[in-house]
Design a protein around this motif. Sequence first.
Motif, short mmCIF file in Angstrom:
data_model
loop_
_atom_site.label_atom_id
_atom_site.label_comp_id
_atom_site.label_asym_id
_atom_site.label_seq_id
_atom_site.Cartn_x
_atom_site.Cartn_y
_atom_site.Cartn_z
N ALA A 1 0.82 -1.21 0.00
CA ALA A 1 0.00 0.00 0.00
C ALA A 1 0.86 1.26 0.00
CB ALA A 1 -0.93 0.00 1.21
N ALA A 2 2.01 1.20 0.67
CA ALA A 2 2.85 2.39 0.82
C ALA A 2 4.01 2.41 -0.16
CB ALA A 2 3.39 2.44 2.25
N GLN A 3 3.91 1.61 -1.21
CA GLN A 3 5.02 1.53 -2.16
C GLN A 3 5.36 2.89 -2.77
OE1 GLN A 3 4.33 -1.31 -5.26
NE2 GLN A 3 6.47 -1.43 -5.83
N SER A 4 4.36 3.67 -3.14
CA SER A 4 4.65 4.98 -3.74
C SER A 4 5.22 5.94 -2.69
CB SER A 4 3.41 5.58 -4.38
OG SER A 4 2.43 5.87 -3.40
N ILE A 5 4.76 5.82 -1.44
CA ILE A 5 5.31 6.67 -0.38
C ILE A 5 6.78 6.33 -0.15
CG2 ILE A 5 5.20 7.20 2.09
CD1 ILE A 5 2.16 6.83 1.88
N LEU A 6 7.07 5.04 -0.12
CA LEU A 6 8.46 4.62 0.06
C LEU A 6 9.33 5.06 -1.11
CD1 LEU A 6 7.88 1.03 1.50
CD2 LEU A 6 8.59 3.07 2.74
N LYS A 7 8.77 5.02 -2.31
CA LYS A 7 9.51 5.49 -3.48
C LYS A 7 9.78 6.99 -3.39
CE LYS A 7 9.41 5.45 -8.51
NZ LYS A 7 8.63 5.15 -9.72
N ASP A 8 8.76 7.75 -2.95
CA ASP A 8 8.93 9.19 -2.77
C ASP A 8 10.00 9.50 -1.73
OD1 ASP A 8 6.93 9.68 -4.63
OD2 ASP A 8 5.37 10.04 -3.13
N VAL A 9 9.96 8.81 -0.59
CA VAL A 9 10.93 9.05 0.47
C VAL A 9 12.33 8.65 0.02
CG1 VAL A 9 11.64 8.34 2.79
CG2 VAL A 9 9.26 8.92 2.35
#
Length: 182
Positions: free
Chosen positions: A104-112
């Motif tokens: 679910a947080a893959q895009s957040i982790l990519k952004d970070v």
Amino acid sequence: MDALVLTLSRFLNVLIVVIVALFAYLIVIILVKRFITVLSSRLPIIRGTTISDPRIKGVITLFLTLARWVLGLCALFIVLNEFNVNIGPLIAGAGVVGIALSFAAQSILKDVGSGITILIGDQFRPGDVIIVNGIQGVVEHVSLMKTIIRDKQILYTIPNGQISTVGVVQSPSQNARGTRHH
């Protein structure tokens, strides 16, 4: 009498777990700050930055938050185990929840992850004129999650994970040879 001794023993064990977790967190704080200090003195891309630099503060906050969660969950599991709660299913459930959250947080982790690369790599700073995703503008703000640039009167917020190529058109923080002033 035995119940009182057992209760006091459990209370003491919980107190020890909490103290050890807090002590471990203090050690993590010291190690992260020392690591950043050593890194900033050895890497040319961040040489001259200090722990008070907003870019470095963001990375430190990320690592300390992660450490706080890991140590807190470990302490919670140890305390629950002390009160004879079977933590096996909790750990298995936490693993499943962790996998679900990571998807679910893959895009957040990519952004970070991209944000850390941008900040530590000093690719651009506020005030620089850059071209990102076909948009040219002045960088207003850079954080772990997003970059904000202004093109004339339009303010664009671009998630760092969507930045694949950056062109620095003009950088007030660079001299004529293209190196940053610190």
